[in-house]
Enzyme design. Sequence first.
Site, PDB file in Angstrom:
ATOM      1  N   ASP A 266     -15.075   0.524   1.580  1.00  0.00           N
ATOM      2  CA  ASP A 266     -13.928  -0.250   2.043  1.00  0.00           C
ATOM      3  C   ASP A 266     -14.359  -1.648   2.483  1.00  0.00           C
ATOM      4  O   ASP A 266     -13.671  -2.644   2.232  1.00  0.00           O
ATOM      5  CB  ASP A 266     -13.261   0.499   3.194  1.00  0.00           C
ATOM      6  CG  ASP A 266     -11.834   0.032   3.459  1.00  0.00           C
ATOM      7  OD1 ASP A 266     -11.327  -0.800   2.689  1.00  0.00           O
ATOM      8  OD2 ASP A 266     -11.232   0.509   4.432  1.00  0.00           O
TER       9      ASP A 266
ATOM     10  N   GLY B  84     -10.531   3.873   2.466  1.00  0.00           N
ATOM     11  CA  GLY B  84     -11.483   3.592   1.401  1.00  0.00           C
ATOM     12  C   GLY B  84     -11.197   2.247   0.772  1.00  0.00           C
ATOM     13  O   GLY B  84     -10.377   1.471   1.281  1.00  0.00           O
TER      14      GLY B  84
ATOM     15  N   LYS C 102     -13.514  -2.855   9.326  1.00  0.00           N
ATOM     16  CA  LYS C 102     -13.744  -3.667   8.121  1.00  0.00           C
ATOM     17  C   LYS C 102     -12.746  -4.808   8.029  1.00  0.00           C
ATOM     18  O   LYS C 102     -13.040  -5.862   7.448  1.00  0.00           O
ATOM     19  CB  LYS C 102     -13.713  -2.793   6.873  1.00  0.00           C
ATOM     20  CG  LYS C 102     -12.377  -2.130   6.568  1.00  0.00           C
ATOM     21  CD  LYS C 102     -11.478  -2.972   5.677  1.00  0.00           C
ATOM     22  CE  LYS C 102     -10.102  -2.335   5.548  1.00  0.00           C
ATOM     23  NZ  LYS C 102      -9.207  -3.090   4.646  1.00  0.00           N
TER      24      LYS C 102
ATOM     25  N   ARG D 269      12.432   0.120   4.792  1.00  0.00           N
ATOM     26  CA  ARG D 269      13.246  -0.301   5.936  1.00  0.00           C
ATOM     27  C   ARG D 269      14.502  -1.047   5.472  1.00  0.00           C
ATOM     28  O   ARG D 269      15.581  -0.876   6.037  1.00  0.00           O
ATOM     29  CB  ARG D 269      12.413  -1.195   6.850  1.00  0.00           C
ATOM     30  CG  ARG D 269      13.163  -1.691   8.085  1.00  0.00           C
ATOM     31  CD  ARG D 269      12.274  -2.525   8.970  1.00  0.00           C
ATOM     32  NE  ARG D 269      11.118  -1.767   9.389  1.00  0.00           N
ATOM     33  CZ  ARG D 269      11.118  -0.874  10.376  1.00  0.00           C
ATOM     34  NH1 ARG D 269      12.246  -0.609  11.026  1.00  0.00           N
ATOM     35  NH2 ARG D 269      10.019  -0.222  10.708  1.00  0.00           N
ATOM     36  N   ARG D 270      14.329  -1.880   4.469  1.00  0.00           N
ATOM     37  CA  ARG D 270      15.442  -2.684   3.978  1.00  0.00           C
ATOM     38  C   ARG D 270      16.149  -1.979   2.822  1.00  0.00           C
ATOM     39  O   ARG D 270      15.511  -1.542   1.866  1.00  0.00           O
ATOM     40  CB  ARG D 270      14.935  -4.061   3.516  1.00  0.00           C
ATOM     41  CG  ARG D 270      14.514  -4.950   4.646  1.00  0.00           C
ATOM     42  CD  ARG D 270      13.638  -6.104   4.169  1.00  0.00           C
ATOM     43  NE  ARG D 270      14.098  -6.664   2.894  1.00  0.00           N
ATOM     44  CZ  ARG D 270      13.304  -7.314   2.057  1.00  0.00           C
ATOM     45  NH1 ARG D 270      12.006  -7.456   2.360  1.00  0.00           N
ATOM     46  NH2 ARG D 270      13.773  -7.803   0.933  1.00  0.00           N
TER      47      ARG D 270
ATOM     48  N   ASN E 195      -6.972  -9.878   4.848  1.00  0.00           N
ATOM     49  CA  ASN E 195      -7.826 -10.325   5.949  1.00  0.00           C
ATOM     50  C   ASN E 195      -8.815 -11.391   5.478  1.00  0.00           C
ATOM     51  O   ASN E 195      -9.032 -12.397   6.165  1.00  0.00           O
ATOM     52  CB  ASN E 195      -8.567  -9.123   6.550  1.00  0.00           C
ATOM     53  CG  ASN E 195      -7.641  -8.226   7.326  1.00  0.00           C
ATOM     54  OD1 ASN E 195      -7.269  -8.510   8.452  1.00  0.00           O
ATOM     55  ND2 ASN E 195      -7.220  -7.127   6.714  1.00  0.00           N
TER      56      ASN E 195
ATOM     57  N   ALA F 143      -4.209  -2.444  -2.890  1.00  0.00           N
ATOM     58  CA  ALA F 143      -2.988  -1.863  -3.442  1.00  0.00           C
ATOM     59  C   ALA F 143      -2.694  -2.335  -4.866  1.00  0.00           C
ATOM     60  O   ALA F 143      -2.314  -1.542  -5.731  1.00  0.00           O
ATOM     61  CB  ALA F 143      -1.809  -2.177  -2.523  1.00  0.00           C
TER      62      ALA F 143
ATOM     63  N   TRP G  71       0.829  -1.206   0.000  1.00  0.00           N
ATOM     64  CA  TRP G  71       0.000   0.000   0.000  1.00  0.00           C
ATOM     65  C   TRP G  71       0.863   1.255   0.000  1.00  0.00           C
ATOM     66  O   TRP G  71       0.586   2.218  -0.717  1.00  0.00           O
ATOM     67  CB  TRP G  71      -0.955  -0.037   1.178  1.00  0.00           C
ATOM     68  CG  TRP G  71      -1.945   1.085   1.326  1.00  0.00           C
ATOM     69  CD1 TRP G  71      -2.490   1.508   2.504  1.00  0.00           C
ATOM     70  CD2 TRP G  71      -2.561   1.904   0.306  1.00  0.00           C
ATOM     71  NE1 TRP G  71      -3.379   2.543   2.286  1.00  0.00           N
ATOM     72  CE2 TRP G  71      -3.435   2.798   0.942  1.00  0.00           C
ATOM     73  CE3 TRP G  71      -2.424   1.976  -1.070  1.00  0.00           C
ATOM     74  CZ2 TRP G  71      -4.184   3.761   0.247  1.00  0.00           C
ATOM     75  CZ3 TRP G  71      -3.174   2.927  -1.775  1.00  0.00           C
ATOM     76  CH2 TRP G  71      -4.038   3.799  -1.111  1.00  0.00           C
TER      77      TRP G  71
END
Length: 334
Positions: free
Chosen positions: A245, A137, A192, A33-34, A257, A141, A13
């Site tokens: 969403d 919303g 959600k 981060r990497r 999810n 991604a 995302w």
Amino acid sequence: MAGKITVMGAGSWGTAFAKVLADAGTEVVLWARRRDVADGIAETRQNRDYLPGVVLPAPLTSTSDPRLALDGAGTVVLAVPSQTLRNNLTAWRALLPRGATLVSLAKGVELGTLKRMSEVVVDVAGVPDDQVAVVSGPNLAKEIAEEQPTATVIACRDHDRAVALQQACTTGYFRPYTITDVVGCELGGACKNVIALSCGMADGLGFGANTLATLMTRGLAETSRLGAALGADPMTFAGLAGLGDLVASCSSPLSRNRTFGARLGRGETMAQAQAAVGGQVAEGVKSCSSIRELAMRHGVEMPITEVVHRVCHDGFDLTEMAGQLIGRKTRPER
């Protein structure tokens, strides 16, 4: 919107939203981060770990150095998982440019504190709440990165900040709307995830469209009840940050999810379901506990959230889920 926009977090995302900003003509820096992820984006114009095959536009630059990423930013987009936001932001706090708009992409309620993500940002960064915006919303991604048409909501108590961000991320495929109801926008996004878990579980158990429609509708009802208790605008839940969403996350196989819940419904363990979503975070697994506790604190009944929490954390037999929900005392719909 003055200055560059920095996106802190190069997951699917965060990367997709950074692409939207760049496609809109905004100067954007994506922090990973990497170092290998940041270098890979710079060298190949792709984030092969999270959005393989998606070519990122040239105006987007990448780095693994938070100091370099945040220097001179007029807006900072926080694209890290909800339960890691506090620790990440604490590490970055001294680097945040003064007066910058802070934008949360995370959807969840913090364990322990029961704070919404904007409240965590205010708490850690020490900024007024009208300096914090939320994006929510139907934002799967991969579809956005593929430039499939979609809309989103930007919520901020400062309408001018919301409009500035709206202008910075409007493209031919991404249409943002603005509202001032931060509470409703965040609760819709957090809850959600839990309802999507329940829909995945139902699908994994072999239930059909009637069951899924029931879970989505009653899930929206319990989300709205919690929102009313916390002062949200009830109309928010009928819009993109609520119903929009919810439908996307409960219906699409791209939803982590829903996929996680479906794996559980088919008899897999929590560890096996986690592996199935590529090691990425299914936010609802943790947020179901904090949302449940938040509801209890305010005396709000959330039966679907309760069942999801019991399945994920108390070893509740998933095959009894339908009986627990359908067998509740009958009453008027409203």
